[in-house]
Scaffold this motif. Structure first.
Motif, PDB file in Angstrom:
ATOM      1  N   GLY A   1       0.816  -1.058  -0.102  1.00 29.46           N
ATOM      2  CA  GLY A   1       0.066   0.034  -0.070  1.00 29.46           C
ATOM      3  C   GLY A   1       0.909   1.383  -0.164  1.00 29.46           C
ATOM      4  O   GLY A   1       2.200   1.179   0.205  1.00 29.46           O
ATOM      5  N   GLY A   2       0.145   2.304  -0.101  1.00 27.77           N
ATOM      6  CA  GLY A   2       1.045   3.695  -0.328  1.00 27.77           C
ATOM      7  C   GLY A   2       1.201   4.230   0.946  1.00 27.77           C
ATOM      8  O   GLY A   2       0.871   3.624   2.087  1.00 27.77           O
ATOM      9  N   TRP A   3       2.130   5.182   0.864  1.00 27.67           N
ATOM     10  CA  TRP A   3       2.331   5.988   2.331  1.00 27.67           C
ATOM     11  C   TRP A   3       1.131   6.818   2.760  1.00 27.67           C
ATOM     12  O   TRP A   3       0.226   6.995   1.806  1.00 27.67           O
ATOM     13  N   SER A   4       0.947   6.929   4.089  1.00 29.92           N
ATOM     14  CA  SER A   4      -0.104   7.408   4.487  1.00 29.92           C
ATOM     15  C   SER A   4       0.232   8.399   5.812  1.00 29.92           C
ATOM     16  O   SER A   4       1.437   8.248   6.370  1.00 29.92           O
ATOM     17  N   PRO A   5      -0.604   9.108   6.062  1.00 33.21           N
ATOM     18  CA  PRO A   5      -0.472   9.883   7.239  1.00 33.21           C
ATOM     19  C   PRO A   5      -0.088   9.089   8.564  1.00 33.21           C
ATOM     20  O   PRO A   5       0.582   9.278   9.534  1.00 33.21           O
ATOM     21  N   ALA A   6      -0.812   8.024   8.697  1.00 36.18           N
ATOM     22  CA  ALA A   6      -0.597   6.986   9.712  1.00 36.18           C
ATOM     23  C   ALA A   6       0.882   6.484   9.543  1.00 36.18           C
ATOM     24  O   ALA A   6       1.650   6.344  10.799  1.00 36.18           O
ATOM     25  N   ARG A   7       1.054   6.141   8.447  1.00 35.76           N
ATOM     26  CA  ARG A   7       2.634   5.548   8.301  1.00 35.76           C
ATOM     27  C   ARG A   7       3.750   6.714   8.695  1.00 35.76           C
ATOM     28  O   ARG A   7       4.715   6.273   9.101  1.00 35.76           O
ATOM     29  N   GLU A   8       3.200   7.781   8.134  1.00 32.96           N
ATOM     30  CA  GLU A   8       4.349   8.945   8.391  1.00 32.96           C
ATOM     31  C   GLU A   8       4.345   9.147   9.876  1.00 32.96           C
ATOM     32  O   GLU A   8       5.562   9.335  10.362  1.00 32.96           O
ATOM     33  N   ARG A   9       3.368   9.222  10.805  1.00 35.87           N
ATOM     34  CA  ARG A   9       3.381   9.105  12.253  1.00 35.87           C
ATOM     35  C   ARG A   9       4.228   7.774  12.818  1.00 35.87           C
ATOM     36  O   ARG A   9       5.060   8.187  13.664  1.00 35.87           O
TER      37      ARG A   9
ATOM     38  N   LEU B   1      11.446   6.589  14.835  1.00 34.01           N
ATOM     39  CA  LEU B   1      12.745   7.531  15.017  1.00 34.01           C
ATOM     40  C   LEU B   1      12.722   8.197  16.586  1.00 34.01           C
ATOM     41  O   LEU B   1      13.821   8.655  16.751  1.00 34.01           O
ATOM     42  N   GLY B   2      11.734   8.205  17.220  1.00 30.88           N
ATOM     43  CA  GLY B   2      11.756   8.697  18.583  1.00 30.88           C
ATOM     44  C   GLY B   2      11.185   9.910  18.792  1.00 30.88           C
ATOM     45  O   GLY B   2      11.129  10.515  20.034  1.00 30.88           O
ATOM     46  N   TYR B   3      10.492  10.541  17.878  1.00 29.60           N
ATOM     47  CA  TYR B   3       9.785  11.726  18.107  1.00 29.60           C
ATOM     48  C   TYR B   3       8.324  11.479  18.963  1.00 29.60           C
ATOM     49  O   TYR B   3       7.889  10.392  18.625  1.00 29.60           O
ATOM     50  N   THR B   4       8.197  12.234  19.667  1.00 33.49           N
ATOM     51  CA  THR B   4       6.893  12.576  20.551  1.00 33.49           C
ATOM     52  C   THR B   4       5.786  12.915  19.887  1.00 33.49           C
ATOM     53  O   THR B   4       5.766  13.161  18.421  1.00 33.49           O
ATOM     54  N   ASP B   5       4.325  12.445  20.283  1.00 33.31           N
ATOM     55  CA  ASP B   5       3.191  12.752  19.579  1.00 33.31           C
ATOM     56  C   ASP B   5       3.223  14.246  19.273  1.00 33.31           C
ATOM     57  O   ASP B   5       2.730  14.663  18.212  1.00 33.31           O
ATOM     58  N   TRP B   6       3.730  15.214  20.246  1.00 30.27           N
ATOM     59  CA  TRP B   6       3.441  16.418  19.812  1.00 30.27           C
ATOM     60  C   TRP B   6       4.349  16.803  18.758  1.00 30.27           C
ATOM     61  O   TRP B   6       4.051  17.807  17.848  1.00 30.27           O
ATOM     62  N   GLN B   7       5.429  16.068  18.558  1.00 28.18           N
ATOM     63  CA  GLN B   7       6.571  16.420  17.600  1.00 28.18           C
ATOM     64  C   GLN B   7       6.086  15.960  16.117  1.00 28.18           C
ATOM     65  O   GLN B   7       6.240  16.563  15.029  1.00 28.18           O
ATOM     66  N   ASN B   8       5.337  14.948  16.272  1.00 26.30           N
ATOM     67  CA  ASN B   8       4.763  14.238  15.160  1.00 26.30           C
ATOM     68  C   ASN B   8       3.665  15.096  14.750  1.00 26.30           C
ATOM     69  O   ASN B   8       3.411  15.401  13.389  1.00 26.30           O
ATOM     70  N   ASP B   9       2.955  15.686  15.629  1.00 28.26           N
ATOM     71  CA  ASP B   9       1.543  16.635  15.272  1.00 28.26           C
ATOM     72  C   ASP B   9       2.312  18.023  14.490  1.00 28.26           C
ATOM     73  O   ASP B   9       1.756  18.359  13.388  1.00 28.26           O
ATOM     74  N   VAL B  10       3.444  18.560  15.080  1.00 31.69           N
ATOM     75  CA  VAL B  10       4.096  19.581  14.578  1.00 31.69           C
ATOM     76  C   VAL B  10       4.518  19.230  13.011  1.00 31.69           C
ATOM     77  O   VAL B  10       4.176  20.036  12.056  1.00 31.69           O
ATOM     78  N   TRP B  11       5.067  18.056  12.763  1.00 36.32           N
ATOM     79  CA  TRP B  11       5.351  17.779  11.405  1.00 36.32           C
ATOM     80  C   TRP B  11       4.275  17.621  10.542  1.00 36.32           C
ATOM     81  O   TRP B  11       4.547  18.019   9.746  1.00 36.32           O
ATOM     82  N   ALA B  12       3.212  16.826  10.981  1.00 33.88           N
ATOM     83  CA  ALA B  12       1.825  16.869  10.237  1.00 33.88           C
ATOM     84  C   ALA B  12       1.368  18.094   9.813  1.00 33.88           C
ATOM     85  O   ALA B  12       0.977  18.187   8.662  1.00 33.88           O
ATOM     86  N   GLN B  13       1.464  19.168  10.780  1.00 30.76           N
ATOM     87  CA  GLN B  13       0.842  20.468  10.425  1.00 30.76           C
ATOM     88  C   GLN B  13       1.663  21.182   9.443  1.00 30.76           C
ATOM     89  O   GLN B  13       1.312  21.699   8.483  1.00 30.76           O
ATOM     90  N   ARG B  14       3.204  20.975   9.450  1.00 27.99           N
ATOM     91  CA  ARG B  14       3.976  21.795   8.774  1.00 27.99           C
ATOM     92  C   ARG B  14       4.157  21.171   7.341  1.00 27.99           C
ATOM     93  O   ARG B  14       4.397  21.867   6.247  1.00 27.99           O
TER      94      ARG B  14
END
Length: 116
Positions: free
Chosen positions: A83-91, A97-110
């Motif tokens: 399957g293709g890449w998705s927001p869930a896979r990106e998270r 990699l060790g990023y926290t939920d809030w860091q993943n949220d910032v990445w998803a917004q940017r």
């Protein structure tokens, strides 16, 4: 990663094509492996592209903090999942990699997911 904070780092490029600046970083990481501060797993995924004989594969090098080696297997499974890449896979990628939920949220917004 070298400060012992992030549990996983990945370097990837075309086989035998890491730029000099990346090779310098790899040497730094390898010194940490020799000192027992990091572990390393090195893979070449064979690849043949028509009209591109110089591309023989993708080279991925994974470094982990000791005890975090399981992340390499999870990351490899994520990258090979159908399957293709998705927001869930990106998270999931960010979390491995060790990023926290809030860091993943910032990445998803940017950098919002945009299917190709």
């Amino acid at each position: 990663m070298l400060k012992g904070i992030k549990p996983l780092a990945i370097f990837a490029d075309v086989y035998e094509n890491f730029p000099d600046v990346v090779v310098r970083y790899l040497r730094c990481f390898d010194r940490c492996v020799l000192a027992g501060r990091l572990t390393k797993r090195d893979f070449v995924i064979p690849l043949a592209i028509p009209n591109r004989p110089e591309v023989r594969g993708i080279h991925r090098i994974y470094y982990t903090l000791p005890g975090e080696e399981w992340r390499v297997d999870e990351m490899m499974a994520l990258m090979q999942r159908a399957g293709g890449w998705s927001p869930a896979r990106e998270r999931e990628f960010g979390s491995l990699l060790g990023y926290t939920d809030w860091q993943n949220d910032v990445w998803a917004q940017r950098f919002p997911y945009q299917p190709t």
